[in-house]
Design an enzyme around this catalytic site. Structure first.
Site, short mmCIF file in Angstrom:
data_model
loop_
_atom_site.label_atom_id
_atom_site.label_comp_id
_atom_site.label_asym_id
_atom_site.label_seq_id
_atom_site.Cartn_x
_atom_site.Cartn_y
_atom_site.Cartn_z
N LYS A 33 -13.00 -5.58 5.62
CA LYS A 33 -12.69 -5.39 7.03
C LYS A 33 -11.57 -4.37 7.09
CE LYS A 33 -12.06 -9.85 7.29
NZ LYS A 33 -11.42 -11.07 7.72
N MET A 82 -0.02 -4.13 8.79
CA MET A 82 -0.97 -3.70 9.82
C MET A 82 -0.23 -3.15 11.04
SD MET A 82 -3.77 -6.76 9.47
CE MET A 82 -2.67 -8.00 8.81
N ASP A 126 -12.73 -7.15 -0.62
CA ASP A 126 -12.28 -6.49 0.60
C ASP A 126 -12.32 -4.97 0.44
OD1 ASP A 126 -11.66 -8.82 1.82
OD2 ASP A 126 -9.51 -8.73 1.44
C1 LIG Z 1 -5.11 -7.70 6.03
S1 LIG Z 1 -3.53 -7.23 5.42
C2 LIG Z 1 -3.64 -7.85 3.78
C3 LIG Z 1 -2.33 -7.95 3.09
C4 LIG Z 1 -2.48 -8.39 1.63
N1 LIG Z 1 -2.99 -9.74 1.56
C5 LIG Z 1 -1.17 -8.30 0.85
O1 LIG Z 1 -0.63 -9.32 0.43
O2 LIG Z 1 -0.70 -7.17 0.67
C6 LIG Z 1 -3.77 -5.49 5.23
C7 LIG Z 1 -2.48 -4.72 5.43
O3 LIG Z 1 -1.66 -4.83 4.27
C8 LIG Z 1 -0.94 -3.64 4.09
N2 LIG Z 1 -1.33 -3.06 2.79
C9 LIG Z 1 -2.25 -3.52 1.93
N3 LIG Z 1 -2.30 -2.77 0.82
C10 LIG Z 1 -1.39 -1.80 0.98
C11 LIG Z 1 -0.94 -0.72 0.19
N4 LIG Z 1 -1.44 -0.47 -1.02
N5 LIG Z 1 0.04 0.07 0.68
C12 LIG Z 1 0.60 -0.16 1.88
N6 LIG Z 1 0.22 -1.17 2.67
C13 LIG Z 1 -0.74 -1.98 2.24
C14 LIG Z 1 -1.28 -2.71 5.24
O4 LIG Z 1 -0.35 -2.94 6.28
C15 LIG Z 1 -2.66 -3.24 5.62
O5 LIG Z 1 -2.98 -2.91 6.96
#
Ligand SMILES: C[S@@+](CC[C@H](N)C(=O)[O-])C[C@H]1O[C@@H](n2cnc3c(N)ncnc32)[C@H](O)[C@@H]1O
Length: 263
Positions: free
Chosen positions: A61, A175, A39
């Protein structure tokens, strides 16, 4: 350990970005893959764990910039496994949390491809750790809710705001950057006080991490003015109150950011 034969798919959680937050199991599996489909949110430090000869395929994405649709990704991983590759499907955070994992699992099962899951550290855990906050608090936050504020383009956010506006819970919004104003408005209308503590954490666990503290009624302003391009979480509830107390480097940064965001 032969848990990764040719023709198999592992759905692997890459954690929030810091390569040291990759589990030992994930590290081993990434190193064994002949192809790694990853990803956009998988950090470069994590991709370095792939074997020198492995193929790295970006299928990321990011909102508004979809490079491959989900069905194409499902097909790619299945085809690679059927061609005899050891397939790592590397997903940010934990693959089972807002990760479209179910579709990939189902595509593999339908095609008769062996598939397993390796969990990862989800962004909420990394954000809480950076904030020095506990997401649950005895007597104060007995419930923890993860919700996504991602809606299809042009469609309103269809969430149970009454249930989410729970003063005894911590709410973590994934998100939620673009929808911060809606989240704030809906929760206040549903009864959560405007003074409820909110923390925003951008790029949790990465060197460029940013933390911003505010309250629910000021969330739209802070989200608009303080956040940059990185992935961000909104953390809402009484459990976040203490993390705003100046106690270290991150909170000192926070104070400045919060002041400048509110002016
Ligand atoms: C499609 S979701 C995936 C979440 C992922 N599977 C998880 O468990 O963290 C993507 C969202 O996760 C959050 N996110 C992912 N990595 C992040 C990070 N390092 N810091 C803050 N938010 C994060 C944000 O809200 C982002 O828009």
């Amino acid at each position: 350990m032969n848990d990764f034969p040719a023709g198999m798919v592992w759905l692997v959680g890459a954690g929030p970005g810091d390569p040291e937050l990759v589990t030992r199991k994930a590290e081993r599996l990434i190193g064994l893959g002949t192809v790694v489909f990853h990803d956009a949110l998988v950090g470069p430090g994590v991709l370095e764990l792939a074997a020198p000869g492995a193929r790295l395929v970006h299928v990321g994405k990011r909102s508004g910039r979809h490079s491959k649709d989900q069905r194409t990704i499902d097909q790619l991983i299945v085809q690679a496994a059927l061609a005899g590759e050891r397939v790592v499907r590397l997903k940010g955070g934990d693959p089972a949390i807002f990760g479209r994992m179910a579709e990939e699992l189902s595509a593999c099962r339908t095609a008769g491809v062996p598939v397993r899951i390796c969990p990862g550290v989800t962004a909420a855990s990394a954000a809480a750790a950076s904030l020095g906050a506990s997401l649950t608090l005895r007597g104060l936050a007995r419930k923890l809710t993860f919700v996504t504020a991602h809606a299809r383009t042009g469609e309103p956010l269809d969430l149970d705001w009454k249930a989410l506006a729970d003063p005894d819970a911590t709410l973590v919004v994934y998100m939620g950057k673009a929808a911060a104003a809606d989240v704030s408005r809906h929760l206040i209308v549903a009864g959560l006080p405007g003074s409820t503590p909110v923390a925003l954490v951008e790029s949790a666990s990465l060197p460029e991490e940013g933390q911003f503290h505010t309250r629910l009624d000021l969330l739209p302003l802070v989200a608009r003015t303080a956040l940059g391009e990185g992935p961000a979480l909104l953390l809402i509830g009484a459990a976040l109150a203490d993390s705003a107390q100046p106690s270290g480097r991150a909170n000192a940064v926070t104070g400045t950011a919060c002041e400048s965001a509110a002016t």
